[in-house]
Structure formats: C-alpha cells, structure tokens
Design an enzyme around this catalytic site. Structure first.
Site, PDB file in Angstrom:
ATOM      1  N   CYS A 111     -41.204  66.367 -24.735  1.00  0.00           N
ATOM      2  CA  CYS A 111     -42.486  66.604 -23.971  1.00  0.00           C
ATOM      3  C   CYS A 111     -43.279  67.588 -24.161  1.00  0.00           C
ATOM      4  CB  CYS A 111     -42.043  65.925 -22.556  1.00  0.00           C
ATOM      5  SG  CYS A 111     -41.044  64.469 -22.181  1.00  0.00           S
ATOM      6  N   HIS A 167     -46.341  68.667 -17.267  1.00  0.00           N
ATOM      7  CA  HIS A 167     -45.118  69.243 -17.894  1.00  0.00           C
ATOM      8  C   HIS A 167     -45.549  70.570 -18.777  1.00  0.00           C
ATOM      9  CE1 HIS A 167     -41.179  67.979 -19.846  1.00  0.00           C
ATOM     10  NE2 HIS A 167     -40.957  68.729 -18.867  1.00  0.00           N
TER      11      HIS A 167
END
Length: 466
Positions: A111, A167
């Site tokens: 990610c 993130h």
C-alpha cells in the site's frame, strides 16, 4: 503556464523575490541531473499559489481530475475483466466510455509505496518509502518536503480533497492537509474496521481534516457521500478529487456485516465480492454528481488499484503471484482513463505504464508548471489517452523490502522482465510471450540477464544512494 508580475508594489515581495530566483517551465520537461531541494520546491509552489501573479487568459478552465484507487483488488475481479460472481456496472461503464491500459502496474506490491509514487510522480524509493508504514510506526511518514500532486495543481487554482485511506504517515506534520489537500475525511492507517473505524491497535482512526470524529456509516458509504458532496460544493472551480478506497482490503466486512467487536470478519469470496460491489456503487454515486452538474466532459476520471489481491479471496488471473510479491499478480492493475469528447471511448493501450504516471498526466491536463530542476520519474499518458502514443518508456523498476526478508527486485524492459527473489535467486521472463511467468529463461539468456541486472543496479544506486 505563462506568468507576469504586477507593476505596483507587492506585500508579498519576499515571495516574489524567491520565485524570481527559480525559473518555472511548462510541463512536461526533461529531468536535469541537478535538482532543487525539496524545501525550495515547496516554498516556490506555495509562493506561486499565493503571490500576486496573474495567468494569461485561458480558453476554458482546466479540467477536473478524479482519481479512484482500489485497495488490494484482484486484477480479474471486475466485470469488464471477466469476473462472473460479482457486478461492477459503474466501473465497467468507465471502461466502456474510456481508455483501458492493459499493461498497467502499481509501483509496488503493497500500500504505502504505491501511494507515495502516485502522489509524487517519483519512485517511492527516492522518499524512503520502500515498504508498508505499519500501524506501530507512529513517528514515520512521507517527508513534508515532498512535492505532491495537489500542491502542483493548486498553482492552477485547483481545490483538492482526499476521501479515504492516506497511509503515508501518522504525525500531524504528515497529514494530507499539511501536504496540499484542502479537505480530508478518512483514515491514516493501512486499514480500519469498516464500522468501528479503529485501526489494528484499536486507535480511533476516522478524521475530518485534523480532528477525530465519529460516524456510524459503513466506511465505503461514508467516503462515497463525502466525495459526492465535495463535487457539489466545488463544481464552480477546478478540483482534484482523490478517492483511495479501503475496499476491498481486509477486514473482510460487507455493508451488511456489522460485527460486535472490531475486526470481526468473514474471510470468504462472497464477502470480498460484496465489498467490491459496494465500492462500485460508490464510484457510481460520485459519477452521478459529476453528470448532474454537467461536468462530464470537463472531468478526467482515472481508476486503478494499489496492488494485486490477496490469495485467500481474490483472483489475479491470468497472472502469477499476489499482493506482496513482484510477480505480475502482485503489481498488475486495471487502469482506466475517461473523459468524454477528449479520450476515445472503448479504446485500449498495451504500453507499459505505472500509477506514478498519473502525476504527470494530471499536471499536463491542468496546464500546471513544475519548479525548474524538479525531477519526475512519471511519464504523461495524455497523448495515449487522447488516442495517440505516449512517449516510449524504456524501463520500469520495482523494489520491495518486507520486514525480516531480503529485498525483491523487478525490471521491465522491451518485453522482458528481470526478477530477483527475496532469497537472492535471479529469474528472467519474456513477458511478451509469457505473461503468466511460467518459463524462467535465466539459464538460456545469460547475457540478457547480466545486462538487465546491471541496468537495475545503476537505477538502484540512483534512487537509493548509500
């Protein structure tokens, strides 16, 4: 983009002087070897956005840019990609009405690295984001000195909103609102419970700008509503809307699966499919607002995934591997580009490209400028989106470092793929004839393997200097 100063005295004289020291050039521009420091780039762009400069008359306002990013989506898990056990009519419509890049890649198999490359237009290794930023790494994040896409678009009058998963860091200095986004509703961690909105350490992780808040909605529904509202509120000026879904990342919770305790899940294909269908509905909800405001032909829409799907529930067919690996199944992604009247409907391109290329693409569509000397690894896909050919890219590089493992390597060049496993074993595949990576040619093509290995080593020294 052409700029001219006003003749009268300026209260922003310090900003003007700073800009005069730095030559701005139209996008795109070849990357010189010497780069401005990140801090100077950021100061220059902030000054450009706020100083009393005027743009020459433009024929029309620049187009809106909408970027949908799925999370852990299997490359075969959409209707137009052949899935039979789930329905994605809204994403399928983007494919039917736009351009499908059939050899597109995420910049990493996990990610955080993909998001870093996507928003900076540079290989994530240049920013030290070579792996996941884990929930326990509370002091880690993308440097505030990095130049992000919303900062570049701001120089052309864009308002930018992020609705979904960040993130890229936990400290306040790393928040999206400190790095170019005007609005942010979403979470910081790699995943959250879709109903309780807490991270894996049970920290509350639902934010409105820089404040925690509570909301009872299923997370995908929540960000769909907020993203649609963003379109309603900013329809009168150009906007950049970034919607990085948490779906279909675990925990596997469909919209009707509210658990009593956080992270209760049903780890099966049916639940995963319901999460994808919910994401598709969210895409449709945003697109409906774009059409309602007659912005359809003035909005460039892109859709892709951050990496491949996980083996328990996803299908990455026909590719080998899955999330976390540099096999094709870990890094191949659907990539769609849609802009009626500008991008030919139902067309396809087989050119290799990567998520980071959307930085240069969006900047060119916006007519944005970059500070002179700012180096991009991104290549604009605008010519290909418009039905032509994008400038050829000789190579695409991949590097991933997972905890307690050796680094993985991959290089794509002229139809060939060089891979090094975490164990140190080198492999070679002719992707043009073997997209499923079933025939290792390392032993029969030693010279080619040596050449590709040397090319990779030179790239690695550039992006990750000792």
């Amino acid at each position: 983009m052409c700029l001219s100063t006003r003749a009268s005295r300026s209260p922003f004289q310090k900003q003007e002087n700073e800009i005069r020291k730095i030559a701005f050039s139209p996008f795109p521009r070849p990357a010189p070897a010497d780069m401005l420091s990140p801090m100077n780039r950021r100061h220059a762009l902030r000054a450009l956005a706020g100083a009393p400069f005027v743009l020459r008359a433009q024929p029309k306002r620049p187009p809106n840019v909408v970027l949908f990013l799925a999370d852990d989506l299997g490359s075969a898990d959409l209707g137009f990609r052949g899935a039979k056990d789930l329905r994605t009519p809204h994403i399928d419509r983007l494919a039917a009405e736009g351009v499908h890049f059939t050899q597109a890649y995420s910049n990493g198999p996990v990610c955080s690295p993909t998001r870093c490359a996507l928003l900076t237009g540079q290989y994530q290794q240049r920013h030290g984001v070579d792996g996941v930023i884990y929930v326990g790494e509370r002091t880690r994040g993308l440097s505030p000195d990095a130049l992000l896409l919303p900062e570049v678009l701001k120089t052309r009058g864009y308002t930018s909103g992020l609705f979904g998963k960040w993130h890229l860091g936990y400290p306040k200095e790393n928040f999206p609102t400190r790095q170019g986004f005007d609005e942010f509703i979403g979470h910081l961690a790699g995943n959250i419970d879709y109903f309780h909105h807490v991270d894996r350490q049970l920290n509350p992780d639902l934010w409105n700008r820089e404040q925690l808040f509570k909301d009872p909605r299923y997370f995908t529904d929540l960000i769909a509503a907020e993203a649609a509202s963003f379109v309603d509120r900013h329809r009168q000026r150009p906007f950049f809307l970034y919607v990085p879904f948490n779906a279909p990342h675990d925990p596997f919770q469909g919209p009707g699966d509210r658990p009593e305790k956080p992270f209760g899940e049903k780890r099966d294909r049916k639940t995963y499919a319901s999460m994808i269908e919910s994401m598709d509905t969210a895409v449709g909800r945003v697109m409906e607002r774009i059409r309602a405001h007659n912005l359809d032909r003035d909005t460039a829409v892109f859709f892709l995934s951050d990496n491949g799907g996980v083996p328990a529930v996803a299908s990455n067919a026909p590719f080998r591997g899955h999330k976390g690996s540099l096999w094709e199944g870990g890094i191949r992604t659907p990539l769609l580009a849609r802009m009626p009247g500008a991008f030919p409907a139902g067309s396809a391109h087989s050119m290799p490209c990567a998520g980071m290329d959307l930085f240069a693409t969006a900047a060119e569509l916006a007519g944005a400028s970059l500070p002179a000397g700012h180096r991009l690894d991104s290549v604009s896909l605008v010519p290909a989106c418009r039905g032509g050919q994008a400038p050829p890219r000789e190579s695409l590089f991949f590097h991933n470092q997972a905890p307690k493992q050796g680094p993985q390597r991959a290089l794509l060049q002229n139809g060939w793929k060089y891979r090094r496993e975490a164990t140190g074993e080198d492999r070679l595949y002719h992707l043009a004839q073997d997209q499923s990576e079933t025939r290792d040619l390392a032993s029969t093509e030693p010279q080619r393997l040596q050449q590709l290995r040397a090319t990779y080593e030179a790239w690695l020294r550039d992006v990750m200097p000792a």
